[in-house]
Design a protein around this motif. Structure first.
Motif, PDB file in Angstrom:
ATOM      1  N   ASN A   1      -1.013  11.378  -4.313  1.00  0.00           N
ATOM      2  CA  ASN A   1      -1.787  10.617  -3.311  1.00  0.00           C
ATOM      3  C   ASN A   1      -0.910  10.333  -2.102  1.00  0.00           C
ATOM      4  OD1 ASN A   1      -4.344   9.495  -5.013  1.00  0.00           O
ATOM      5  ND2 ASN A   1      -2.509   9.560  -6.278  1.00  0.00           N
TER       6      ASN A   1
ATOM      7  N   LEU B   1     -10.559   4.013   6.355  1.00  0.00           N
ATOM      8  CA  LEU B   1     -11.708   3.325   5.787  1.00  0.00           C
ATOM      9  C   LEU B   1     -11.889   1.950   6.439  1.00  0.00           C
ATOM     10  CD1 LEU B   1     -13.849   3.573   3.597  1.00  0.00           C
ATOM     11  CD2 LEU B   1     -12.231   2.578   1.974  1.00  0.00           C
ATOM     12  N   TYR B   2     -10.776   1.287   6.629  1.00  0.00           N
ATOM     13  CA  TYR B   2     -10.806  -0.032   7.268  1.00  0.00           C
ATOM     14  C   TYR B   2     -11.428   0.050   8.657  1.00  0.00           C
ATOM     15  CZ  TYR B   2      -9.008  -3.884  10.089  1.00  0.00           C
ATOM     16  OH  TYR B   2      -8.896  -4.932  10.963  1.00  0.00           O
TER      17      TYR B   2
ATOM     18  N   GLN C   1       1.535   5.079  -2.810  1.00  0.00           N
ATOM     19  CA  GLN C   1       1.507   6.494  -2.470  1.00  0.00           C
ATOM     20  C   GLN C   1       2.442   7.250  -3.386  1.00  0.00           C
ATOM     21  OE1 GLN C   1       0.186   6.911   2.164  1.00  0.00           O
ATOM     22  NE2 GLN C   1       2.370   7.025   1.753  1.00  0.00           N
TER      23      GLN C   1
ATOM     24  N   ARG D   1     -13.365   2.227   9.838  1.00  0.00           N
ATOM     25  CA  ARG D   1     -14.783   2.593   9.777  1.00  0.00           C
ATOM     26  C   ARG D   1     -15.634   1.374   9.422  1.00  0.00           C
ATOM     27  NH1 ARG D   1     -16.639   6.502   5.202  1.00  0.00           N
ATOM     28  NH2 ARG D   1     -17.232   4.510   4.280  1.00  0.00           N
TER      29      ARG D   1
ATOM     30  N   PHE E   1      -2.477   7.980   0.947  1.00  0.00           N
ATOM     31  CA  PHE E   1      -3.271   6.816   0.548  1.00  0.00           C
ATOM     32  C   PHE E   1      -3.386   5.777   1.660  1.00  0.00           C
ATOM     33  CE2 PHE E   1      -5.403   3.960  -2.124  1.00  0.00           C
ATOM     34  CZ  PHE E   1      -4.849   2.699  -1.980  1.00  0.00           C
TER      35      PHE E   1
ATOM     36  N   GLU F   1      -5.655   6.840   4.346  1.00  0.00           N
ATOM     37  CA  GLU F   1      -7.043   6.821   3.879  1.00  0.00           C
ATOM     38  C   GLU F   1      -7.608   5.407   3.923  1.00  0.00           C
ATOM     39  OE1 GLU F   1      -6.227  10.456   0.757  1.00  0.00           O
ATOM     40  OE2 GLU F   1      -7.001   8.549  -0.046  1.00  0.00           O
ATOM     41  N   VAL F   2      -6.813   4.475   3.456  1.00  0.00           N
ATOM     42  CA  VAL F   2      -7.282   3.084   3.449  1.00  0.00           C
ATOM     43  C   VAL F   2      -7.484   2.572   4.875  1.00  0.00           C
ATOM     44  CG1 VAL F   2      -6.767   0.713   2.763  1.00  0.00           C
ATOM     45  CG2 VAL F   2      -6.143   2.577   1.259  1.00  0.00           C
TER      46      VAL F   2
ATOM     47  N   LEU G   1       0.830  -1.204   0.000  1.00  0.00           N
ATOM     48  CA  LEU G   1       0.000   0.000   0.000  1.00  0.00           C
ATOM     49  C   LEU G   1       0.866   1.257   0.000  1.00  0.00           C
ATOM     50  CD1 LEU G   1      -2.946  -0.830   2.457  1.00  0.00           C
ATOM     51  CD2 LEU G   1      -2.796  -1.211   0.008  1.00  0.00           C
TER      52      LEU G   1
END
Lengths: 150, 235
Positions: free
Chosen positions: A38, A48-49, A34, A51, A41, A44-45, A30
């Motif tokens: 970005n 999101l995870y 970047q 959440r 990144f 952000e991931v 990951l």
């Protein structure tokens, strides 16, 4: 310049996350995605995870309140959870997910509950560590991603 | 990185080609339809594909994928509108319609069966892999997906796609104005950055990398997908 000590601290934080088995190779994958366009990144991931996975954890918690356990459903939830965890390189969390699924498959209710408690602990620990890491990263400036832990 | 080479190569061939593609496909970029119910995985695959110079449309279900393709309604797409999909990459385990079911629907469709479909799965069950490949899946990627997986898929898919686009154009135009034959263009591809073999075999040759013969015998002659499955990984 102040950034150097921070960067050193950041690098050492990162190294210990890998050395202590919290993260695996997938996180490095990951990081390689970047770039200047970005730069956040990974964060952000990961955000999101946390959440998405919070929702799954809640579902599991609720499912564990219904007796007898619906092991298929529990396994289903954990399959999703494990998948996302794997996608961000959350090594220990992933291992705990596997344990939980083993107990589901063998219909071991006690085992499931124990494994779930353990999983939540690892999950929370990783979250705290990653939050601290990203916070420091933001303060330290552009991240040094070239160094691999091994 | 080889992806730049791929991009350049595609442009070159478009110039060689006498047909004006600008009306039908608005860009040289490969357009991938990614299907995954996991938001995290969608974000990751989208980024992996974008960084590999692909255009991406990401949807969260097989249903939506079919809708996007126009298969849900009875819209017959001849594949030459601006939204042409060059590759479909889908998760296997999804609620509602599985990736396998989506694969079948696509292969059953006369309009879309030529689109290569790649399956992703975190569960590397050999029977599952075989089933997908038998149903016409181009390849099978073990999750979590890595950049090298996407790169590999894209590299061979570009060759396949070019070949098929030429075949389609030939059918459509009903003439053989193409002076250059597809196989020779494909085989002279400079994209040999991957150790891809058999550049002249056009559609449905999933086997790419020379495989270590560790896979148990499977009906298809594909060793590479199982090899890539990291079955002996430290997972």
């Amino acid at each position: 310049m102040e950034r150097n000590p921070m960067r050193r601290q950041l690098a050492s934080m990162r190294k210990s996350l890998f050395d202590q088995g919290y993260l695996d190779e997938q996180l490095i994958q990951l990081e390689e995605l970047q770039d200047d366009a970005n730069p956040n990144f990974v964060e952000e991931v990961v955000t999101l995870y946390y959440r998405d996975s919070a929702r799954i954890i809640l579902n599991i918690e609720q499912a564990l309140e219904r007796k007898p356990f619906d092991f298929n459903k529990l396994d289903d939830y954990m399959h999703q959870f494990k998948g996302s965890s794997s996608s961000i390189g959350a090594k220990k969390v992933k291992a705990e997910s596997t344990m939980f699924r083993e107990y589901c498959k063998s219909g071991n209710a006690e085992g499931c509950m124990r494994a779930f408690q353990q999983l939540k602990k690892e999950y929370a620990t990783l979250k705290k560590k990653l939050e601290a890491y990203f916070q420091l990263a933001r303060q330290a400036g552009p991240m040094e991603t070239a160094c691999r832990p091994k | 990185m080889a992806r730049n080479g791929a991009h350049t190569w595609r442009r070159r061939t478009d110039r060689i080609d006498s047909f004006d593609l600008s009306a039908s496909s608005d860009t040289d970029e490969v357009h991938v339809l990614a299907v995954d119910d996991s938001h995290v995985d969608r974000k990751v695959i989208e980024r992996l594909l974008r960084i590999s110079s692909c255009k991406v449309t990401a949807v969260d279900s097989g249903r939506r994928a079919l809708q996007f393709l126009g298969l849900d309604e009875e819209k017959q797409s001849n594949g030459f509108d601006g939204l042409k999909v060059d590759l479909i990459i889908t998760d296997y385990c999804m609620p509602g319609m599985t990736g396998y079911e989506l694969l079948k629907k696509i292969k059953e469709s006369s309009a879309f069966r030529e689109i290569p479909v790649v399956i992703m799965s975190s569960e590397n069950v050999l029977a599952r892999i075989d089933r997908c490949l038998e149903e016409g899946a181009e390849d099978f990627i073990a999750k979590p997906v890595k950049l090298s997986d996407v790169k590999r898929i894209k590299d061979y898919m570009v060759r396949v796609g070019e070949g098929e686009r030429r075949l389609n154009k030939r059918k459509l135009r009903d003439s053989c104005d193409l002076s250059s034959s597809p196989p020779s263009i494909l085989s002279s591809s400079p994209i040999s950055s991957t150790s891809s073999s058999s550049p002249s075999s056009i559609p449905r040759s999933p086997s790419i990398l020379p495989a270590t013969a560790t896979a148990p015998s499977s009906p298809s002659s594909l060793d590479s997908p199982t090899r890539r499955l990291k079955m002996t990984s430290s997972e």
